[in-house]
Design a protein around this motif. Sequence first.
Motif, PDB file in Angstrom:
ATOM      1  N   ASP A 147      51.702  38.891  -9.286  1.00  0.00           N
ATOM      2  CA  ASP A 147      53.045  38.342  -9.163  1.00  0.00           C
ATOM      3  C   ASP A 147      53.659  38.247 -10.561  1.00  0.00           C
ATOM      4  O   ASP A 147      53.097  37.585 -11.434  1.00  0.00           O
ATOM      5  N   ARG A 186      54.142  34.601 -11.834  1.00  0.00           N
ATOM      6  CA  ARG A 186      52.914  33.914 -12.236  1.00  0.00           C
ATOM      7  C   ARG A 186      52.425  34.473 -13.569  1.00  0.00           C
ATOM      8  O   ARG A 186      51.956  33.745 -14.427  1.00  0.00           O
ATOM      9  N   MET A 221      54.211  35.588 -15.983  1.00  0.00           N
ATOM     10  CA  MET A 221      55.025  35.085 -17.085  1.00  0.00           C
ATOM     11  C   MET A 221      54.744  33.624 -17.376  1.00  0.00           C
ATOM     12  O   MET A 221      54.849  33.177 -18.506  1.00  0.00           O
ATOM     13  N   LEU A 222      54.424  32.864 -16.314  1.00  0.00           N
ATOM     14  CA  LEU A 222      54.299  31.419 -16.516  1.00  0.00           C
ATOM     15  C   LEU A 222      52.870  30.974 -16.815  1.00  0.00           C
ATOM     16  O   LEU A 222      52.655  29.868 -17.282  1.00  0.00           O
ATOM     17  N   ALA A 239      51.253  26.569 -15.189  1.00  0.00           N
ATOM     18  CA  ALA A 239      52.541  26.342 -14.540  1.00  0.00           C
ATOM     19  C   ALA A 239      52.349  25.732 -13.155  1.00  0.00           C
ATOM     20  O   ALA A 239      51.416  26.054 -12.442  1.00  0.00           O
ATOM     21  N   ARG A 240      53.273  24.843 -12.804  1.00  0.00           N
ATOM     22  CA  ARG A 240      53.253  24.221 -11.484  1.00  0.00           C
ATOM     23  C   ARG A 240      53.726  25.212 -10.426  1.00  0.00           C
ATOM     24  O   ARG A 240      54.574  26.060 -10.715  1.00  0.00           O
ATOM     25  N   ASP A 278      55.821  24.811  -8.122  1.00  0.00           N
ATOM     26  CA  ASP A 278      57.281  24.779  -7.910  1.00  0.00           C
ATOM     27  C   ASP A 278      58.010  25.522  -9.036  1.00  0.00           C
ATOM     28  O   ASP A 278      59.073  26.103  -8.830  1.00  0.00           O
ATOM     29  N   THR A 279      57.414  25.518 -10.248  1.00  0.00           N
ATOM     30  CA  THR A 279      58.019  26.265 -11.343  1.00  0.00           C
ATOM     31  C   THR A 279      57.970  27.760 -11.030  1.00  0.00           C
ATOM     32  O   THR A 279      58.943  28.489 -11.242  1.00  0.00           O
ATOM     33  N   ALA A 314      60.514  28.578  -8.462  1.00  0.00           N
ATOM     34  CA  ALA A 314      61.870  28.602  -9.022  1.00  0.00           C
ATOM     35  C   ALA A 314      62.132  29.934  -9.720  1.00  0.00           C
ATOM     36  O   ALA A 314      63.194  30.537  -9.581  1.00  0.00           O
ATOM     37  N   LEU A 315      61.151  30.414 -10.455  1.00  0.00           N
ATOM     38  CA  LEU A 315      61.332  31.672 -11.170  1.00  0.00           C
ATOM     39  C   LEU A 315      61.412  32.846 -10.186  1.00  0.00           C
ATOM     40  O   LEU A 315      62.230  33.751 -10.352  1.00  0.00           O
ATOM     41  N   GLU A 348      64.788  32.969  -8.851  1.00  0.00           N
ATOM     42  CA  GLU A 348      65.778  33.470  -9.806  1.00  0.00           C
ATOM     43  C   GLU A 348      65.693  34.995  -9.954  1.00  0.00           C
ATOM     44  O   GLU A 348      66.698  35.676 -10.128  1.00  0.00           O
TER      45      GLU A 348
END
Lengths: 490, 314
Positions: free
Chosen positions: B33, B36, B38-39, B43-44, B46-47, B50-51, B54
């Motif tokens: 993904d 995932r 990138m974060l 990362a949570r 929900d974060t 959100a990405l 977007e």
Amino acid sequence: MKRFLLGLALALAAGAAGAAPRADIVIGMQLEPPHLDPTAGAAAAIDEVTYANVFEGLTRFGPDGEVEPDLAESWEISDDGLSWVFHLRPGVKFQDGTPFSADDVAFSIERAMEAESQNAQKGLFDGIASVNVIDDQTVEIALDVPKSSLLSSLAWGDAVMVSPATAEKNRTEPVGTGPFSFSNWVQGDRIELVRNPDYWGAPAKLDKVTFKFISDPTAAYAAVMAGDVDAFPVFPAPENLEQFKADPRFLVMVGTTEGETILAMNNARAPFDDIRVREAVAHAIDRAAIIDGAMFGYGVPIGSHFPPHNPAYEDLTALSAHDPEKAKALLAEAGHAGDISVTLTLPPPSYARRGGEIVAAQLRAVGIDVAIANVEWAQWLEQVFTNHDYDLTIVAHTEPNDIDIYARDDYYFGYHDPVLKALWDGYQQVTDAADQRELLRAMQERIAGRYVNGFLFQLAKTGVADKRIKGLWINAPTPANDMTAVEWTE
Amino acid sequence: MIRYLATRGLSLALSLLVASLVIFLVLNVVPGDPARYMLGMNARPDTVAALRAELGLDQPAAARYLAWLGGMARGDFGTSYTYRTPVAGMILDRVGVSLPLALYALALSTAIAIPLGLFAAARRGRAADTGVMAATQLGIAVPNFWLAMLLVLVFAVRLRWFAAGGFPGWGAGILAGMKALTLPAIALAAPQAAILARVARAALIETLGEDFIRTARAKGLTGGQALTRHALRNAMIPVLTIIGLQFSFLLAGAIIIENVFFLPGLGRLVFQAISQRDLVVVQSVVMLLVCAVILVTFLVDIAYVLVDPRLRRT
């Protein structure tokens, strides 16, 4: 001809005598950052370019991991530990000329905490109830619960101060308060920073810093040898370090990182839901062979999930000493007679791929059948980390002070332990350093004694630089290439 | 000729559509993904959600495919997930390195191979021919990345005539740019030149046995004149085929060479994008390469007709 020679000699002499030390530097990095906003992504490369160079936070990590004041000069904590008042450094400006004030602190922290925030480390801001501007130079952070780690949380690259005017463009044109301004990015090739003439602190010694991206280890070696790159602070191939050591032009730097390299076991899945099997795995592993074979000797053995250079470290390697006979006995006791067949899933870094081969051989030696599956990072994150679909994996956990991952319910280890959770909660509430150390030791002992994972070694930071360069960080307490104090000595 | 162009054009469009579907499907089956990635690990959920929202990753696959196709039809290649900049601009920057490199290597390989092929064909069976054949055999056997490393060690690390890699950008001047591309172009060209020289030699020798060569000799041309004036042109069809294939290969297949010389080319862009699951970039670059390959094949087909008028009737 004579005149030509004379001219040449004069030119050489002038060059030698008047040669000021170079004021520019080229730093090699293996990975290119995807973008340059440290508050909206997890890539270490973002911090390696921007941390302490372009962006600064209220506090910061020093070269050895100590938390120091940065944009906050000083602070006071209320007796109940729920109110922290920060006094900001006067005269600080963003690189676009706008002054930095308490409003920017509130903006930065609230932006990181909001629902649609893309901050990769939102956990840093847990417990913060509100950020209250008292005056231009003073700001209060109010907490729901005591949070002894607040100062170190605020020192992370993910908690740096940004300006409301430029925050949305930081991905491609970062603007912070640091000693260097962003100048140019040739995607796929390099990023250039230039000295910020209006910096509030001691100005940077270099005029210009170029970060050059070279992913292939052989190419990195050639670039350093050919002098195209002046320093490669995290050099991708430990096998080349001996050649650099033998060359008088270079200095090889070996330091510490916060990366605990572990053989993670899926505690939620058979056979690793049985502590005797986990203990058997721990005794089957010969750390020295892994460090020598996979890391060319760079790395320090660990017996728990904690870095040896930390003052609260306790050496627990004896609990999982290399003892294949004991491993076999434990497996027999658990009712296994050569019937364990598991998969070891390995992400791309060489510590995992090379280390994995050795770990697999060591496990086979005690009668555990191991198949190796190599995956890319994206697949590892989805399959292992998010879906917990794995038996064994090798990975370095590079976040500082991250023992709390063992207290998380939905973490990929599948480990649920009320005792450890209570210890972590207690740690968050005490502020006395001695008490904190005591609790950190107790947590190390707990996870080592429960054999949650195989604890392999602390990842070393191995780099190479031109001998004439001074001021580079040796250690990596956080991903960073702080260039403020770096200079050429001749 | 017009009907010929029309049928070719139609099959070209169809090939592109099929290619786009295959690319999209393959990339959507691959696990991983981008959000995932990138974060990262801390990362949570929900974060990440959100990405994903977007980036439009929460849309169904069919909708994303159609949006992508529609965008491309309008000339909008979309926005990179990881870099967050328009893909078209990124590709344009990289093509500015990859295209000159491919052309440079192709020019080098053709400039070496054709004279070498002529030389060997003229002396077929003799020591010089055997020597050329042995050299080309070696050229084919040596992997280009190994040759590239050797070139770097000799000309960059030891002699310091060239930088070990990197690209200063065309802004630094044509000469500086060409200089940076010289070692990579040589590494890419050597094996291609070896193949092309062998093909040219074989094709020339075959045409030299034809009746029209005997006629040419009979009317008083020397062996060399018959070779360059009559045999060469008739041997061009297989040579053009190989040159066309080589150009596509050089444009799309320079990934390893781009890594050895850390050049910001298309190959490295797509390599990086795959590992980051930057699917928009991968899709667009692969589509572009498919277009380039199809276009080159098309141009080669037209070149056949120009070189050999007999093909016009078919």
